[in-house]
Design a protein around this motif. Structure first.
Motif, mmCIF file in Angstrom:
data_model
loop_
_atom_site.group_PDB
_atom_site.id
_atom_site.type_symbol
_atom_site.label_atom_id
_atom_site.label_comp_id
_atom_site.label_asym_id
_atom_site.label_seq_id
_atom_site.Cartn_x
_atom_site.Cartn_y
_atom_site.Cartn_z
ATOM 1 N N ILE A 80 8.051 64.832 21.682
ATOM 2 C CA ILE A 80 8.081 64.881 20.226
ATOM 3 C C ILE A 80 6.905 65.687 19.673
ATOM 4 C CG2 ILE A 80 7.801 63.474 18.129
ATOM 5 C CD1 ILE A 80 9.490 61.323 19.575
ATOM 6 N N PHE A 81 5.694 65.419 20.171
ATOM 7 C CA PHE A 81 4.509 66.039 19.597
ATOM 8 C C PHE A 81 4.168 67.398 20.209
ATOM 9 C CE2 PHE A 81 3.781 61.519 18.585
ATOM 10 C CZ PHE A 81 3.779 61.650 17.208
ATOM 11 N N PHE A 82 4.393 67.578 21.507
ATOM 12 C CA PHE A 82 4.058 68.841 22.160
ATOM 13 C C PHE A 82 4.939 68.934 23.394
ATOM 14 C CE2 PHE A 82 1.054 71.399 24.849
ATOM 15 C CZ PHE A 82 1.136 72.562 24.095
ATOM 16 N N TRP A 83 6.069 69.646 23.295
ATOM 17 C CA TRP A 83 7.086 69.615 24.334
ATOM 18 C C TRP A 83 6.568 69.964 25.736
ATOM 19 C CZ3 TRP A 83 8.463 73.743 27.258
ATOM 20 C CH2 TRP A 83 8.157 75.008 26.778
ATOM 21 N N PRO A 84 5.579 70.852 25.919
ATOM 22 C CA PRO A 84 5.103 71.089 27.291
ATOM 23 C C PRO A 84 4.464 69.845 27.915
ATOM 24 C CG PRO A 84 4.474 72.925 25.890
ATOM 25 C CD PRO A 84 5.003 71.846 24.989
ATOM 26 N N LEU A 85 3.833 69.014 27.078
ATOM 27 C CA LEU A 85 3.257 67.763 27.594
ATOM 28 C C LEU A 85 4.361 66.822 28.077
ATOM 29 C CD1 LEU A 85 0.817 65.935 28.061
ATOM 30 C CD2 LEU A 85 1.087 65.153 25.702
ATOM 31 N N GLY A 86 5.423 66.709 27.308
ATOM 32 C CA GLY A 86 6.559 65.884 27.727
ATOM 33 C C GLY A 86 7.176 66.399 29.001
ATOM 34 N N LEU A 87 7.303 67.707 29.105
ATOM 35 C CA LEU A 87 7.856 68.308 30.314
ATOM 36 C C LEU A 87 6.935 68.069 31.512
ATOM 37 C CD1 LEU A 87 10.283 69.965 31.230
ATOM 38 C CD2 LEU A 87 8.946 72.019 30.798
ATOM 39 N N ALA A 88 5.638 68.171 31.288
ATOM 40 C CA ALA A 88 4.678 67.922 32.374
ATOM 41 C C ALA A 88 4.744 66.471 32.827
ATOM 42 C CB ALA A 88 3.264 68.272 31.911
ATOM 43 N N LEU A 89 4.852 65.535 31.879
ATOM 44 C CA LEU A 89 4.977 64.120 32.250
ATOM 45 C C LEU A 89 6.275 63.862 33.002
ATOM 46 C CD1 LEU A 89 3.547 62.246 29.162
ATOM 47 C CD2 LEU A 89 2.778 62.060 31.516
ATOM 48 N N MET A 138 6.339 62.388 36.690
ATOM 49 C CA MET A 138 7.043 61.138 36.990
ATOM 50 C C MET A 138 8.080 61.341 38.082
ATOM 51 S SD MET A 138 7.449 59.712 33.102
ATOM 52 C CE MET A 138 8.762 58.610 33.515
ATOM 53 N N THR A 139 8.760 62.480 38.061
ATOM 54 C CA THR A 139 9.759 62.769 39.089
ATOM 55 C C THR A 139 9.085 63.046 40.430
ATOM 56 O OG1 THR A 139 11.178 63.701 37.385
ATOM 57 C CG2 THR A 139 11.721 64.237 39.659
ATOM 58 N N TRP A 140 8.021 63.838 40.407
ATOM 59 C CA TRP A 140 7.322 64.198 41.641
ATOM 60 C C TRP A 140 6.672 62.983 42.292
ATOM 61 C CZ3 TRP A 140 1.902 64.077 42.347
ATOM 62 C CH2 TRP A 140 1.482 64.583 43.569
ATOM 63 N N SER A 141 6.085 62.092 41.488
ATOM 64 C CA SER A 141 5.389 60.928 42.041
ATOM 65 C C SER A 141 6.331 59.749 42.274
ATOM 66 C CB SER A 141 4.260 60.503 41.114
ATOM 67 O OG SER A 141 4.775 60.038 39.885
ATOM 68 N N LYS A 142 7.620 59.959 42.040
ATOM 69 C CA LYS A 142 8.660 58.940 42.245
ATOM 70 C C LYS A 142 8.509 57.739 41.299
ATOM 71 C CE LYS A 142 10.084 60.464 46.607
ATOM 72 N NZ LYS A 142 10.045 61.848 46.362
ATOM 73 N N ARG A 143 7.811 57.912 40.182
ATOM 74 C CA ARG A 143 7.679 56.828 39.211
ATOM 75 C C ARG A 143 8.972 56.630 38.428
ATOM 76 N NH1 ARG A 143 2.686 57.845 40.127
ATOM 77 N NH2 ARG A 143 1.056 56.359 39.675
ATOM 78 N N MET A 144 9.720 57.689 38.250
ATOM 79 C CA MET A 144 10.932 57.627 37.441
ATOM 80 C C MET A 144 12.031 56.843 38.142
ATOM 81 S SD MET A 144 12.069 58.656 34.585
ATOM 82 C CE MET A 144 12.808 59.957 33.694
ATOM 83 N N PHE A 145 12.143 56.986 39.450
ATOM 84 C CA PHE A 145 13.293 56.427 40.153
ATOM 85 C C PHE A 145 12.943 55.276 41.075
ATOM 86 C CE2 PHE A 145 14.015 60.963 39.374
ATOM 87 C CZ PHE A 145 15.017 60.832 38.432
ATOM 88 N N SER A 146 11.681 54.856 41.112
ATOM 89 C CA SER A 146 11.335 53.713 41.959
ATOM 90 C C SER A 146 11.757 52.449 41.245
ATOM 91 C CB SER A 146 9.835 53.685 42.247
ATOM 92 O OG SER A 146 9.122 53.412 41.068
ATOM 93 N N SER A 147 12.349 51.537 41.996
ATOM 94 C CA SER A 147 12.776 50.285 41.383
ATOM 95 C C SER A 147 11.868 49.182 41.897
ATOM 96 C CB SER A 147 14.225 49.980 41.727
ATOM 97 O OG SER A 147 14.359 49.816 43.106
ATOM 98 N N LYS A 148 11.095 48.644 40.989
ATOM 99 C CA LYS A 148 10.210 47.547 41.353
ATOM 100 C C LYS A 148 10.742 46.242 40.805
ATOM 101 C CE LYS A 148 6.139 50.406 41.638
ATOM 102 N NZ LYS A 148 4.826 50.714 41.168
ATOM 103 N N SER A 149 12.002 46.232 40.418
ATOM 104 C CA SER A 149 12.575 45.021 39.879
ATOM 105 C C SER A 149 12.897 44.062 41.012
ATOM 106 C CB SER A 149 13.843 45.330 39.086
ATOM 107 O OG SER A 149 14.814 45.859 39.953
#
Length: 135
Positions: free
Chosen positions: A41-50, A54-65
């Motif tokens: 929302i505020f600075f699209w390159p920052l969102g893209l970097a995050l 998240m994808t590279w560090s597997k934070r997006m798809f890791s299930s800790k439930s």
């Protein structure tokens, strides 16, 4: 002159990036997603970097439930010690049996409560019908 410390508990203060990452991890996946959305929302390159991080560090798809399927898969993992694995399997079997017995008990309680409520309804209806015919 450099000073070398021999204290094994000494660790230099982590960088602000490491502290921020630990703070976000403590708040869970939702915090990472919120930060990513705000970044877009505020600075699209920052969102893209995050998103990339998240994808590279597997934070997006890791299930800790603690879903039943994933916890059972973790529990079936072997430790290499046969005696402990046998003990663990026996304990898990007993716990699952207790859970099944408890769920059956709760089901019997629900059925008994439903029957009592229905019987009370029928008694009240019979009394209503009896007073209507006597009047």
């Amino acid at each position: 002159m450099t000073t070398v410390t021999t204290d094994p508990t000494y660790s230099p203060r982590p960088s602000w990036l490491a502290r921020t990452e630990a703070w976000m991890d403590a708040r869970g996946k939702g915090a990472w997603i919120a930060a990513m959305v705000l970044g877009f929302i505020f600075f699209w390159p920052l969102g893209l970097a995050l998103l990339a991080y998240m994808t590279w560090s597997k934070r997006m798809f890791s299930s800790k439930s603690c879903s039943r399927k994933s916890s059972r898969a973790m529990m079936s993992r072997s430790t290499g010690n046969r005696a402990f694995d046998a003990y663990k399997a026996d304990t898990l079997r007993r716990l699952e049996e207790e859970q099944d017995n408890f769920e059956a008990f709760l089901e019997r309680l629900r059925e008994a409560k439903d029957k009592a409520e229905f019987d009370q309804f029928m008694d009240e209806r019979a009394k209503r019908d009896e007073t209507a015919t006597n009047a």
